[in-house]
Write a protein that holds these residues in place. Structure first.
Motif, short mmCIF file in Angstrom:
data_model
loop_
_atom_site.label_atom_id
_atom_site.label_comp_id
_atom_site.label_asym_id
_atom_site.label_seq_id
_atom_site.Cartn_x
_atom_site.Cartn_y
_atom_site.Cartn_z
N ILE A 165 4.52 -2.28 -10.73
CA ILE A 165 4.79 -2.94 -9.47
C ILE A 165 5.61 -4.19 -9.76
CG2 ILE A 165 3.79 -3.98 -7.42
CD1 ILE A 165 3.31 -0.98 -7.72
N PHE A 167 7.09 -7.58 -8.61
CA PHE A 167 6.94 -8.66 -7.63
C PHE A 167 8.20 -9.53 -7.64
CE2 PHE A 167 2.61 -7.50 -8.67
CZ PHE A 167 1.94 -7.61 -7.47
N LEU A 186 7.53 -6.80 -2.94
CA LEU A 186 7.28 -6.02 -4.15
C LEU A 186 7.88 -4.63 -3.99
CD1 LEU A 186 4.56 -4.28 -3.08
CD2 LEU A 186 3.52 -6.48 -3.54
N SER A 281 -0.19 -10.81 -9.70
CA SER A 281 0.85 -11.81 -9.94
C SER A 281 0.42 -13.09 -9.23
CB SER A 281 2.21 -11.34 -9.43
OG SER A 281 3.24 -12.22 -9.85
#
Length: 328
Positions: A165, A167, A186, A281
């Motif tokens: 993923i 970000f 994202l 994050s």
């Protein structure tokens, strides 16, 4: 350059509800670093747990691929070097067709061990004594276990769901439905499809009590949309700045003084393997962009097909306003 937020009233007191994501009060109040790094790892470490905390299997599953193959190769060479030393110690009559002395004989023993370990068996070198045959028997058993374990770990690494993923490096505060909103976005960095994606954002900052003590508070941010059923492309997460928001009537300077941070936790189901994946994050105040909006991610091919340009994930554009911006 990040412009300061307009001055206003003090930010509202953050709720006492424990939304610290399980970090605990001591870590929350005494840590002087950001809680989550950009890659999702934690800054607070655990020490003094002894060798019992070491899990070889867990380590082999999580280390980078280059370190994994380096470790497996080192173990393979170490085992063959050990058995080669045992054959060497049995004397010059233990194996056929081997040099009588020196490094040449040890190398012959080592390569015989490699042939035995890999069940290669060229045939021109074979054990002559009972002791040598006993060592071959033990090595054959060790090789069976070693190959089975290495194959199992390798398969587990390939089958283990791994999220990618991406970000955005910054969060923006931009106009939203007549007011302002905090946004970050994202992208699914894998070609597999994700379903039932959920995101949770928690704001944390220090608060000064009447007796002068500074304590850290946590508040879960209310998101315009906290979950989506399908997540094939990109997602811009929006937190509307209302009176219940910790960003209502505050300034960047006040947030920076309070050591504010946003912790983000993402979870979804990988459609390919039907398993849950997770990503984390965080954003510190110096990673905020005031009066900016994200650049458009969507492009079209010459054939008219829509696609997402991941290289523009972090790009923002300044917003020019005729009046002074406000968080109200």
């Amino acid at each position: 350059m990040t412009a300061p937020l307009p001055p206003g009233q003090d930010s509202p007191k953050l709720t006492e509800t424990p939304h610290d994501l399980g970090l605990g009060r001591v870590v929350a109040e005494q840590s002087g670093e950001r809680f989550l790094n950009k890659d999702g790892s934690f800054n607070v470490q655990r020490r003094g747990m002894g060798w019992q905390s070491i899990s070889l299997y867990g380590a082999l599953l999580t280390v980078p691929w280059n370190l994994f193959f380096l470790t497996m190769g080192a173990l393979y060479l170490a085992l063959n070097a050990l058995f080669g030393l045992i054959y060497f110690g049995l004397g010059s009559g233990a194996l056929s067709e081997e040099p009588l002395m020196g490094m040449g004989r040890y190398l012959a023993c080592f390569f015989f061990s490699v042939q035995t370990f890999g069940t290669i068996g060229y045939g021109h070198v074979y054990p002559l004594s009972v002791a040598a045959n006993t060592v071959v028997t033990v090595e054959a058993f060790v090789s069976l276990l070693g190959v089975a374990l290495a194959t199992g770990v390798l398969f587990a690494r390939f089958s283990r769901p791994q999220s990618r993923i991406l970000f955005s490096q910054v969060a923006v505060i931009a106009p939203f439905e007549g007011g302002k909103a905090l946004m970050f976005r994202l992208i699914n960095g894998r070609r597999s499809q994700l379903m039932n994606a959920k995101v949770e954002a928690v704001h944390t900052q220090f608060e000064t009590l009447p007796d002068g003590r500074r304590v850290r508070r946590f508040k879960r941010l209310q998101l315009e949309r906290a979950e989506v059923t399908l997540f094939p492309l990109a997602w811009t997460v929006v937190h509307p700045i209302t009176q219940d928001s910790p960003y209502w009537h505050t300034t960047l300077e006040a947030l920076r003084e309070a050591d504010a941070e946003i912790m983000v936790v993402f979870s979804a189901t990988d459609e390919a393997v039907q398993q849950n994946i997770h990503a984390r994050s965080s954003y510190k105040i110096h990673e905020f962009r005031w009066n900016h909006r994200f650049a458009d991610l969507y492009r079209r091919t010459r054939d008219g097909h829509l696609y997402v340009d991941a290289e523009r994930l972090h790009d923002t554009e300044a917003i020019l306003e005729e009046v002074a911006p406000s968080l109200e």
